[in-house]
Design a protein around this motif. Structure first.
Motif, PDB file in Angstrom:
ATOM      1  N   GLY A 185      36.296  34.057  37.199  1.00 56.29           N
ATOM      2  CA  GLY A 185      36.765  35.572  36.844  1.00 56.29           C
ATOM      3  C   GLY A 185      37.866  35.564  35.735  1.00 56.29           C
ATOM      4  O   GLY A 185      38.875  36.290  35.842  1.00 56.29           O
ATOM      5  N   ALA A 197      29.402  32.003  33.504  1.00 61.76           N
ATOM      6  CA  ALA A 197      28.481  31.729  34.779  1.00 61.76           C
ATOM      7  C   ALA A 197      28.770  32.888  35.639  1.00 61.76           C
ATOM      8  O   ALA A 197      29.747  33.321  35.881  1.00 61.76           O
ATOM      9  CB  ALA A 197      29.016  30.252  35.292  1.00 61.76           C
ATOM     10  N   ASP A 198      27.718  32.963  36.681  1.00 61.86           N
ATOM     11  CA  ASP A 198      27.657  33.761  37.703  1.00 61.86           C
ATOM     12  C   ASP A 198      28.295  33.153  38.873  1.00 61.86           C
ATOM     13  O   ASP A 198      27.555  32.404  39.538  1.00 61.86           O
ATOM     14  CB  ASP A 198      26.490  34.425  37.846  1.00 61.86           C
ATOM     15  N   VAL A 199      29.261  33.512  39.594  1.00 66.22           N
ATOM     16  CA  VAL A 199      29.819  32.842  40.855  1.00 66.22           C
ATOM     17  C   VAL A 199      28.729  32.720  41.921  1.00 66.22           C
ATOM     18  O   VAL A 199      28.871  32.334  42.928  1.00 66.22           O
ATOM     19  CB  VAL A 199      30.942  33.380  41.554  1.00 66.22           C
ATOM     20  N   ALA A 228      33.934  43.543  32.386  1.00 66.85           N
ATOM     21  CA  ALA A 228      34.419  42.696  31.240  1.00 66.85           C
ATOM     22  C   ALA A 228      33.268  42.369  30.299  1.00 66.85           C
ATOM     23  O   ALA A 228      32.025  42.315  30.732  1.00 66.85           O
ATOM     24  CB  ALA A 228      34.965  41.430  31.967  1.00 66.85           C
ATOM     25  N   GLY A 266      35.483  38.930  41.268  1.00 68.21           N
ATOM     26  CA  GLY A 266      35.028  39.848  42.387  1.00 68.21           C
ATOM     27  C   GLY A 266      34.977  41.144  41.566  1.00 68.21           C
ATOM     28  O   GLY A 266      35.382  41.403  40.399  1.00 68.21           O
ATOM     29  N   ASN A 316      38.869  33.935  42.330  1.00 64.89           N
ATOM     30  CA  ASN A 316      39.461  35.065  41.604  1.00 64.89           C
ATOM     31  C   ASN A 316      38.258  36.062  41.480  1.00 64.89           C
ATOM     32  O   ASN A 316      38.550  37.309  41.608  1.00 64.89           O
ATOM     33  CB  ASN A 316      40.206  35.166  40.508  1.00 64.89           C
ATOM     34  N   ARG A 338      39.603  38.599  32.295  1.00 65.16           N
ATOM     35  CA  ARG A 338      40.288  39.583  32.227  1.00 65.16           C
ATOM     36  C   ARG A 338      41.477  39.705  33.266  1.00 65.16           C
ATOM     37  O   ARG A 338      40.846  38.964  34.201  1.00 65.16           O
ATOM     38  CB  ARG A 338      39.849  40.936  31.624  1.00 65.16           C
ATOM     39  N   GLY A 339      42.100  40.605  33.231  1.00 66.26           N
ATOM     40  CA  GLY A 339      42.891  40.922  34.628  1.00 66.26           C
ATOM     41  C   GLY A 339      43.538  39.819  35.410  1.00 66.26           C
ATOM     42  O   GLY A 339      44.090  38.974  34.519  1.00 66.26           O
ATOM     43  N   GLN A 340      43.383  39.705  36.665  1.00 68.78           N
ATOM     44  CA  GLN A 340      44.187  38.589  37.245  1.00 68.78           C
ATOM     45  C   GLN A 340      43.907  36.969  36.725  1.00 68.78           C
ATOM     46  O   GLN A 340      44.521  36.102  36.773  1.00 68.78           O
ATOM     47  CB  GLN A 340      44.177  38.986  38.923  1.00 68.78           C
ATOM     48  N   ASP A 388      33.447  33.119  33.946  1.00 69.92           N
ATOM     49  CA  ASP A 388      33.334  34.496  34.156  1.00 69.92           C
ATOM     50  C   ASP A 388      31.927  34.700  33.812  1.00 69.92           C
ATOM     51  O   ASP A 388      31.174  34.165  32.849  1.00 69.92           O
ATOM     52  CB  ASP A 388      34.208  35.064  33.191  1.00 69.92           C
ATOM     53  N   ILE A 389      31.088  35.974  34.287  1.00 72.09           N
ATOM     54  CA  ILE A 389      29.906  36.342  34.167  1.00 72.09           C
ATOM     55  C   ILE A 389      29.855  37.399  32.489  1.00 72.09           C
ATOM     56  O   ILE A 389      29.003  37.102  32.074  1.00 72.09           O
ATOM     57  CB  ILE A 389      29.419  37.238  35.043  1.00 72.09           C
TER      58      ILE A 389
HETATM   59  N1  LIG Z   1      43.259  44.699  40.896  1.00 74.69           N
HETATM   60  C1  LIG Z   1      43.414  45.082  42.037  1.00 74.69           C
HETATM   61  O1  LIG Z   1      44.258  46.007  42.789  1.00 74.69           O
HETATM   62  C2  LIG Z   1      42.739  44.248  43.332  1.00 74.69           C
HETATM   63  C3  LIG Z   1      43.034  44.624  44.750  1.00 74.69           C
HETATM   64  C4  LIG Z   1      42.530  43.883  45.646  1.00 74.69           C
HETATM   65  C5  LIG Z   1      41.297  43.105  45.086  1.00 74.69           C
HETATM   66  N2  LIG Z   1      41.376  42.602  43.995  1.00 74.69           N
HETATM   67  C6  LIG Z   1      40.457  41.386  43.570  1.00 74.69           C
HETATM   68  O2  LIG Z   1      41.260  40.519  42.662  1.00 74.69           O
HETATM   69  C7  LIG Z   1      40.039  40.096  42.055  1.00 74.69           C
HETATM   70  C8  LIG Z   1      40.685  40.200  40.373  1.00 74.69           C
HETATM   71  O3  LIG Z   1      40.961  41.729  40.333  1.00 74.69           O
HETATM   72  P1  LIG Z   1      41.269  42.124  38.629  1.00 74.69           P
HETATM   73  O4  LIG Z   1      41.855  43.530  39.064  1.00 74.69           O
HETATM   74  O5  LIG Z   1      41.831  41.091  38.020  1.00 74.69           O
HETATM   75  O6  LIG Z   1      39.574  42.530  38.452  1.00 74.69           O
HETATM   76  P2  LIG Z   1      38.698  42.682  36.955  1.00 74.69           P
HETATM   77  O7  LIG Z   1      37.507  43.475  36.945  1.00 74.69           O
HETATM   78  O8  LIG Z   1      39.613  42.983  35.849  1.00 74.69           O
HETATM   79  O9  LIG Z   1      38.417  41.167  36.803  1.00 74.69           O
HETATM   80  C9  LIG Z   1      37.480  40.577  37.488  1.00 74.69           C
HETATM   81  C10 LIG Z   1      36.660  39.517  36.629  1.00 74.69           C
HETATM   82  O10 LIG Z   1      35.693  38.754  37.506  1.00 74.69           O
HETATM   83  C11 LIG Z   1      34.617  38.727  36.841  1.00 74.69           C
HETATM   84  N3  LIG Z   1      33.373  38.771  37.842  1.00 74.69           N
HETATM   85  C12 LIG Z   1      33.295  39.647  38.822  1.00 74.69           C
HETATM   86  N4  LIG Z   1      31.835  39.239  39.266  1.00 74.69           N
HETATM   87  C13 LIG Z   1      31.564  38.089  38.681  1.00 74.69           C
HETATM   88  C14 LIG Z   1      30.615  36.975  39.088  1.00 74.69           C
HETATM   89  N5  LIG Z   1      29.762  37.482  39.868  1.00 74.69           N
HETATM   90  N6  LIG Z   1      30.728  36.047  38.427  1.00 74.69           N
HETATM   91  C15 LIG Z   1      31.501  35.384  37.480  1.00 74.69           C
HETATM   92  N7  LIG Z   1      32.598  36.477  37.091  1.00 74.69           N
HETATM   93  C16 LIG Z   1      32.658  37.720  37.813  1.00 74.69           C
HETATM   94  C17 LIG Z   1      34.442  39.963  36.099  1.00 74.69           C
HETATM   95  O11 LIG Z   1      33.555  39.726  35.141  1.00 74.69           O
HETATM   96  C18 LIG Z   1      35.913  40.026  35.606  1.00 74.69           C
HETATM   97  O12 LIG Z   1      36.214  39.375  34.202  1.00 74.69           O
HETATM   98  C19 LIG Z   1      38.937  40.589  42.223  1.00 74.69           C
HETATM   99  O13 LIG Z   1      38.117  39.744  43.285  1.00 74.69           O
HETATM  100  C20 LIG Z   1      39.182  41.877  42.790  1.00 74.69           C
HETATM  101  O14 LIG Z   1      38.054  42.406  43.743  1.00 74.69           O
HETATM  102  C21 LIG Z   1      42.145  43.383  42.984  1.00 74.69           C
END
Ligand SMILES: NC(=O)c1ccc[n+]([C@@H]2O[C@H](COP(=O)([O-])OP(=O)(O)OC[C@H]3O[C@@H](n4cnc5c(N)ncnc54)[C@H](O)[C@@H]3O)[C@@H](O)[C@H]2O)c1
Length: 117
Positions: A13, A75-77, A51, A105, A103, A16-18, A37-38
């Motif tokens: 993942g 790739a898809d997890v 994303a 999700g 990460n 972007r994001g975390q 990342d997907i």
């Molecule tokens: N942001 C929050 O407040 C928060 C809170 C609790 C849990 N989380 C978890 O932390 C993680 C990161 O959150 P974020 O806010 O950065 O989310 P985000 O949506 O910004 O980033 C998630 C990344 O995971 C990738 N992804 C999703 N499904 C995928 C798959 N099947 N295969 C490959 N890549 C995939 C997405 O394309 C995306 O780039 C996630 O698992 C989210 O559920 C986030």
């Protein structure tokens, strides 16, 4: 000297994001990154924008700009064979694997037993 000099980190993942932040932070601490990342919409059930390929490319650019090495693949997890292929490629290139950051999700509000894969 970085805290992860010479280490190799696999992160899911990264677009972007975390995930992007994990990739950047580890790279700044000296680690080489294997990332997936997907990079496209994952689910019809999310209520937020998902994303893109541009996000994915931007993470690679930022890591390399920071001086880091990265093998990034779309790739898809949920696809274990695809993940294994990326990890094998990364370990072949970088010679080791030290840290896994699971990460990737999404956030949905459906009942778990009603969700598709
Ligand atoms: N942001 C929050 O407040 C928060 C809170 C609790 C849990 N989380 C978890 O932390 C993680 C990161 O959150 P974020 O806010 O950065 O989310 P985000 O949506 O910004 O980033 C998630 C990344 O995971 C990738 N992804 C999703 N499904 C995928 C798959 N099947 N295969 C490959 N890549 C995939 C997405 O394309 C995306 O780039 C996630 O698992 C989210 O559920 C986030």
């Amino acid at each position: 000297m970085g805290e992860f000099d010479g280490k190799v980190v696999f992160i899911t993942g990264i677009a972007r994001g975390q995930g992007r932040n994990h990739a950047l932070r580890f790279a700044r601490e000296g680690a080489s990154i294997i990332g997936v990342d997907i990079a496209r919409p994952v689910s019809d059930y999310t209520t937020y924008t998902q994303a893109t390929g541009e996000d994915f490319d931007e993470t690679v650019r930022l890591v390399e700009e920071a001086g880091g090495k990265i093998i990034a693949r779309v790739a898809d997890v949920r696809d274990s064979a695809a993940l294994k292929a990326v990890v094998d490629e990364g370990v072949h290139q970088f010679g080791r694997l030290d840290v896994v950051v699971a990460n990737a999700g999404i956030c949905t509000w459906n009942r778990f037993w009603e969700m598709p894969d």
